[in-house]
Design an enzyme around this catalytic site. Sequence first.
Site, PDB file in Angstrom:
ATOM      1  N   TYR A 190       3.697   6.643  10.003  1.00  0.00           N
ATOM      2  CA  TYR A 190       2.888   5.485   9.632  1.00  0.00           C
ATOM      3  C   TYR A 190       3.746   4.415   8.957  1.00  0.00           C
ATOM      4  O   TYR A 190       3.583   3.227   9.236  1.00  0.00           O
ATOM      5  CB  TYR A 190       1.754   5.920   8.700  1.00  0.00           C
ATOM      6  CG  TYR A 190       0.651   4.887   8.562  1.00  0.00           C
ATOM      7  CD1 TYR A 190      -0.379   4.827   9.495  1.00  0.00           C
ATOM      8  CD2 TYR A 190       0.650   3.951   7.531  1.00  0.00           C
ATOM      9  CE1 TYR A 190      -1.392   3.883   9.393  1.00  0.00           C
ATOM     10  CE2 TYR A 190      -0.353   3.004   7.411  1.00  0.00           C
ATOM     11  CZ  TYR A 190      -1.366   2.978   8.349  1.00  0.00           C
ATOM     12  OH  TYR A 190      -2.357   2.020   8.249  1.00  0.00           O
ATOM     13  N   LYS A 211       1.004  -0.027  15.124  1.00  0.00           N
ATOM     14  CA  LYS A 211       2.373  -0.080  15.620  1.00  0.00           C
ATOM     15  C   LYS A 211       2.701  -1.288  16.489  1.00  0.00           C
ATOM     16  O   LYS A 211       3.878  -1.530  16.783  1.00  0.00           O
ATOM     17  CB  LYS A 211       2.687   1.197  16.414  1.00  0.00           C
ATOM     18  CG  LYS A 211       2.709   2.453  15.576  1.00  0.00           C
ATOM     19  CD  LYS A 211       3.743   2.356  14.485  1.00  0.00           C
ATOM     20  CE  LYS A 211       3.550   3.398  13.409  1.00  0.00           C
ATOM     21  NZ  LYS A 211       4.080   2.977  12.124  1.00  0.00           N
ATOM     22  N   TYR A 252      -9.642   5.127   7.108  1.00  0.00           N
ATOM     23  CA  TYR A 252      -9.835   5.502   8.507  1.00  0.00           C
ATOM     24  C   TYR A 252     -10.978   6.512   8.553  1.00  0.00           C
ATOM     25  O   TYR A 252     -10.963   7.503   7.824  1.00  0.00           O
ATOM     26  CB  TYR A 252      -8.571   6.137   9.078  1.00  0.00           C
ATOM     27  CG  TYR A 252      -7.454   5.156   9.346  1.00  0.00           C
ATOM     28  CD1 TYR A 252      -7.260   4.631  10.616  1.00  0.00           C
ATOM     29  CD2 TYR A 252      -6.584   4.755   8.326  1.00  0.00           C
ATOM     30  CE1 TYR A 252      -6.230   3.736  10.876  1.00  0.00           C
ATOM     31  CE2 TYR A 252      -5.561   3.864   8.580  1.00  0.00           C
ATOM     32  CZ  TYR A 252      -5.382   3.358   9.854  1.00  0.00           C
ATOM     33  OH  TYR A 252      -4.361   2.464  10.104  1.00  0.00           O
ATOM     34  N   PRO A 256      -4.450   0.257  18.542  1.00  0.00           N
ATOM     35  CA  PRO A 256      -4.164  -0.227  17.187  1.00  0.00           C
ATOM     36  C   PRO A 256      -4.327   0.814  16.096  1.00  0.00           C
ATOM     37  O   PRO A 256      -4.014   0.536  14.939  1.00  0.00           O
ATOM     38  CB  PRO A 256      -5.168  -1.370  17.009  1.00  0.00           C
ATOM     39  CG  PRO A 256      -6.300  -1.031  17.932  1.00  0.00           C
ATOM     40  CD  PRO A 256      -5.665  -0.355  19.110  1.00  0.00           C
ATOM     41  N   HIS A 276       0.840  -1.195   0.000  1.00  0.00           N
ATOM     42  CA  HIS A 276       0.000   0.000   0.000  1.00  0.00           C
ATOM     43  C   HIS A 276       0.878   1.249   0.000  1.00  0.00           C
ATOM     44  O   HIS A 276       1.691   1.453   0.903  1.00  0.00           O
ATOM     45  CB  HIS A 276      -0.926   0.011   1.220  1.00  0.00           C
ATOM     46  CG  HIS A 276      -2.103  -0.892   1.062  1.00  0.00           C
ATOM     47  ND1 HIS A 276      -3.205  -0.820   1.895  1.00  0.00           N
ATOM     48  CD2 HIS A 276      -2.368  -1.874   0.170  1.00  0.00           C
ATOM     49  CE1 HIS A 276      -4.088  -1.741   1.516  1.00  0.00           C
ATOM     50  NE2 HIS A 276      -3.595  -2.386   0.480  1.00  0.00           N
TER      51      HIS A 276
END
Length: 390
Positions: free
Chosen positions: A385, A297, A201, A293, A72
């Site tokens: 990220y 990480k 998200y 979550p 991704h």
Amino acid sequence: MRTQVVIVGAGPAGLLLGQLLHAYGIESIILERKDRAYVLARVRAGVLEQGTVDLLDSIGASDRLHREALIHDGLEILFGGVRHRIDLKTATGGKSVTIYGQTEVTRDLIDARDACGLTTIYDADDVSLHDFDTHAPKVRFKVQGVAREIRCDVIAGCDGFHGVSRASVPAAAVRSFEREYPFGWLGVLSDTTPVSDELIYVNHPRGFALCSMRSRRRSRYYLQCALDDHVDHWPDDRFWDELKRRLDTDAASRLVTGPSIEKSIAPLRSFVAEPLRFGRLFLAGDAAHIVPPTGAKGLNLAASDVHYLAEAFREFYAERSDAGLATYSERALARVWKAERFSWWMTSILHRFPDTDVFSERIQQAELDYLVGSQAAIAALAENYVGLPL
């Protein structure tokens, strides 16, 4: 029994550490209180940083990952009914994340360990750690009621938040930092085509949602829910209907629904134990820290911990130096706290808190608007990220 390193816990942290040590020519035995089938059935996260993939590459445990995983280059954030794409690859100069379930990582590491003929003892009951404040630690346990003992040089506690390793440390020797969040994640796994090619998200007045996946044919979805909620209150139809309410019109129309194959509710918690070294006992992974979550990480922090720890053990045996052991805790915690900060921040901007007032709503809205409108803010999110350097 005698070995150089006893690793308590056969999750990804313990298994990865075992393979890294094997690559350095260091002997280890892994103890796991559950059976092998249970370990392989645990459903966990699935976003891997490049550093984690590199570690799997280094021990030869990534062939299936490279065949089956999804790469991704971005993610989407949905708020105010509009999706905004964050281009991770452009913002970080070419870095991406890999979508590959933690269950699959565990399977690959178990297979790699088996192929090397290394020892893992499952169903180890009554595990107890002794004399780790000396140069001759011992680990005692039972298998099918028979008491056994392993003498070793060092112990690696990789047995999770509720494991025996941290619990064996005198309370006065460890300091805990913790924040519990006033909501949980209701997660559903289904053999359905993901609604999007990348993760979505969602910040919504009804609560957070996340659209994720494990493969091109298996989806993983989450809904923010009350801490006292129960999966029995969420038949599949209710879950899909609520998820559609929190998505934008286009995504809701494309959502493929189907029977859930796993459904669970997990609380969200931030936790760090300091230090991570107690004599010859070293904590790593969830035994040392927990992150919500939201920032993806957990597994990646475990991987960075054991990377530092394996390097320290290599120094200890190959160079007869305690330097790596002495600095392990400080080195690992520096990265841990950065990941804790990022995970807390992601959680705070995307969830609805029970005590949120109108002012807080406006601040959250302003934060999201700034994020998607500022290249500097996008770069900061993307850098964290995809994973800070090891």
